[in-house]
Design a protein around this motif. Structure first.
Motif, PDB file in Angstrom:
ATOM      1  N   ARG A   1      27.845  41.436  95.712  1.00  0.00           N
ATOM      2  CA  ARG A   1      28.281  41.458  97.116  1.00  0.00           C
ATOM      3  C   ARG A   1      27.379  42.329  97.995  1.00  0.00           C
ATOM      4  O   ARG A   1      27.584  42.412  99.200  1.00  0.00           O
ATOM      5  N   ARG A   2      26.420  43.014  97.374  1.00  0.00           N
ATOM      6  CA  ARG A   2      25.522  43.918  98.103  1.00  0.00           C
ATOM      7  C   ARG A   2      26.329  44.890  98.973  1.00  0.00           C
ATOM      8  O   ARG A   2      26.119  45.003 100.190  1.00  0.00           O
ATOM      9  N   ALA A   3      27.236  45.590  98.325  1.00  0.00           N
ATOM     10  CA  ALA A   3      28.135  46.462  99.079  1.00  0.00           C
ATOM     11  C   ALA A   3      28.527  47.678  98.253  1.00  0.00           C
ATOM     12  O   ALA A   3      28.607  47.630  97.029  1.00  0.00           O
TER      13      ALA A   3
ATOM     14  N   GLY B   1      27.212  44.036  86.941  1.00  0.00           N
ATOM     15  CA  GLY B   1      26.768  44.074  88.323  1.00  0.00           C
ATOM     16  C   GLY B   1      27.494  45.059  89.213  1.00  0.00           C
ATOM     17  O   GLY B   1      27.271  45.083  90.418  1.00  0.00           O
ATOM     18  N   SER B   2      28.367  45.881  88.633  1.00  0.00           N
ATOM     19  CA  SER B   2      29.019  46.905  89.453  1.00  0.00           C
ATOM     20  C   SER B   2      29.167  48.204  88.671  1.00  0.00           C
ATOM     21  O   SER B   2      29.293  48.190  87.449  1.00  0.00           O
ATOM     22  N   VAL B   3      29.128  49.305  89.410  1.00  0.00           N
ATOM     23  CA  VAL B   3      29.302  50.628  88.818  1.00  0.00           C
ATOM     24  C   VAL B   3      30.247  51.419  89.721  1.00  0.00           C
ATOM     25  O   VAL B   3      30.089  51.413  90.945  1.00  0.00           O
ATOM     26  N   ASP B   4      31.231  52.095  89.113  1.00  0.00           N
ATOM     27  CA  ASP B   4      32.136  52.959  89.856  1.00  0.00           C
ATOM     28  C   ASP B   4      31.712  54.407  89.682  1.00  0.00           C
ATOM     29  O   ASP B   4      31.393  54.843  88.559  1.00  0.00           O
ATOM     30  N   PHE B   5      31.707  55.137  90.801  1.00  0.00           N
ATOM     31  CA  PHE B   5      31.359  56.556  90.813  1.00  0.00           C
ATOM     32  C   PHE B   5      32.562  57.353  91.313  1.00  0.00           C
ATOM     33  O   PHE B   5      33.119  57.033  92.363  1.00  0.00           O
ATOM     34  N   ILE B   6      32.956  58.366  90.548  1.00  0.00           N
ATOM     35  CA  ILE B   6      34.047  59.249  90.955  1.00  0.00           C
ATOM     36  C   ILE B   6      33.458  60.653  91.070  1.00  0.00           C
ATOM     37  O   ILE B   6      32.981  61.221  90.081  1.00  0.00           O
ATOM     38  N   LEU B   7      33.457  61.190  92.278  1.00  0.00           N
ATOM     39  CA  LEU B   7      32.860  62.495  92.540  1.00  0.00           C
ATOM     40  C   LEU B   7      33.909  63.376  93.208  1.00  0.00           C
ATOM     41  O   LEU B   7      34.544  62.952  94.176  1.00  0.00           O
ATOM     42  N   GLY B   8      34.110  64.580  92.681  1.00  0.00           N
ATOM     43  CA  GLY B   8      35.141  65.445  93.236  1.00  0.00           C
ATOM     44  C   GLY B   8      34.757  66.904  93.264  1.00  0.00           C
ATOM     45  O   GLY B   8      33.853  67.344  92.554  1.00  0.00           O
TER      46      GLY B   8
ATOM     47  N   ARG C   1      32.481  52.167  94.623  1.00  0.00           N
ATOM     48  CA  ARG C   1      32.078  51.072  93.730  1.00  0.00           C
ATOM     49  C   ARG C   1      30.862  50.378  94.328  1.00  0.00           C
ATOM     50  O   ARG C   1      30.931  49.803  95.413  1.00  0.00           O
ATOM     51  N   LEU C   2      29.750  50.443  93.608  1.00  0.00           N
ATOM     52  CA  LEU C   2      28.540  49.746  94.023  1.00  0.00           C
ATOM     53  C   LEU C   2      28.562  48.356  93.387  1.00  0.00           C
ATOM     54  O   LEU C   2      28.539  48.231  92.161  1.00  0.00           O
TER      55      LEU C   2
END
Length: 200
Positions: A109-111, A32-39, A104-105
């Motif tokens: 928690r819809r956040a 239920g969660s995904v982390d995105f790292i963008l640089g 982090r999506l």
């Protein structure tokens, strides 16, 4: 194009040269969660690409060590602080820096909880409001100083909402008449095509 527990997402990179300093990593650390790292590393070419790979490795290495035997995910602010302690001295010695968004999506928690290290705005389309907003954090790029206090912000995200994370390679992209895409047009496109899947 990928889907995880109701999160529909797509990543794309188009280097300005054969190699450049923009980087992205997507990691599903829990259900239920995904982390995105963008640089985006200052400069272009092979040197920027090496620095970008070094930063990305710093994030992945910290996550691997912190998650071993743990039941709780570290907060994006603590992740950025730990990576900075490892990476900032090397960036400073190379007279380089990087703008970064760590987000982090979290579906339950819809956040979207994020840290903005001097990066471009996050563009959020709210289905309920039928409109877009630019969202910014408050930290400096990584490598500007040896240590800073990272602050995470929380953006409410509801079903049907869309979020775009991007580097200035997108907003600075020019059409055949030499006009930059810019954030206003990105917002217009998101409002116009919000019903399409992420890949489209």
């Amino acid at each position: 194009h990928r889907s995880l527990g109701g999160i529909d997402y797509q990543t794309a990179t188009v280097p300005s040269k054969l190699v450049d300093g923009d980087f992205i990593e997507v990691i599903a650390l829990s259900e239920g969660s995904v982390d995105f790292i963008l640089g985006d590393v200052m400069g272009k070419g092979m040197d920027a690409g090496i620095v970008g790979a070094m930063i990305k490795l710093g994030f992945v290495r910290f996550l691997a060590s912190s998650l071993f035997g743990s039941r709780e995910l570290p907060d994006p602010a603590s992740i950025c602080s730990a990576v900075e302690a490892d990476i900032a001295p090397r960036l400073i010695s190379r007279k380089s820096f990087a703008t970064i968004t760590y987000a982090r999506l979290d579906l339950p928690r819809r956040a979207l909880r994020f840290v903005d290290c001097g990066h471009t705005s996050i563009v959020h389309y709210s289905r309920a409001a039928g409109d877009c907003w630019r969202v910014k954090g408050g930290n400096m790029p990584m490598g500007f100083m040896a240590k800073q206090d990272y602050r995470a912000f929380t953006l409410p995200v509801d079903p049907g909402d869309c979020v775009i994370l991007f580097t200035d390679g997108l907003s600075d992209c020019r059409n055949r008449w030499g006009e930059s895409l810019e954030e206003e047009r990105i917002m217009y496109m998101l409002r116009t095509y919000s019903d399409l899947p992420a890949s489209a």
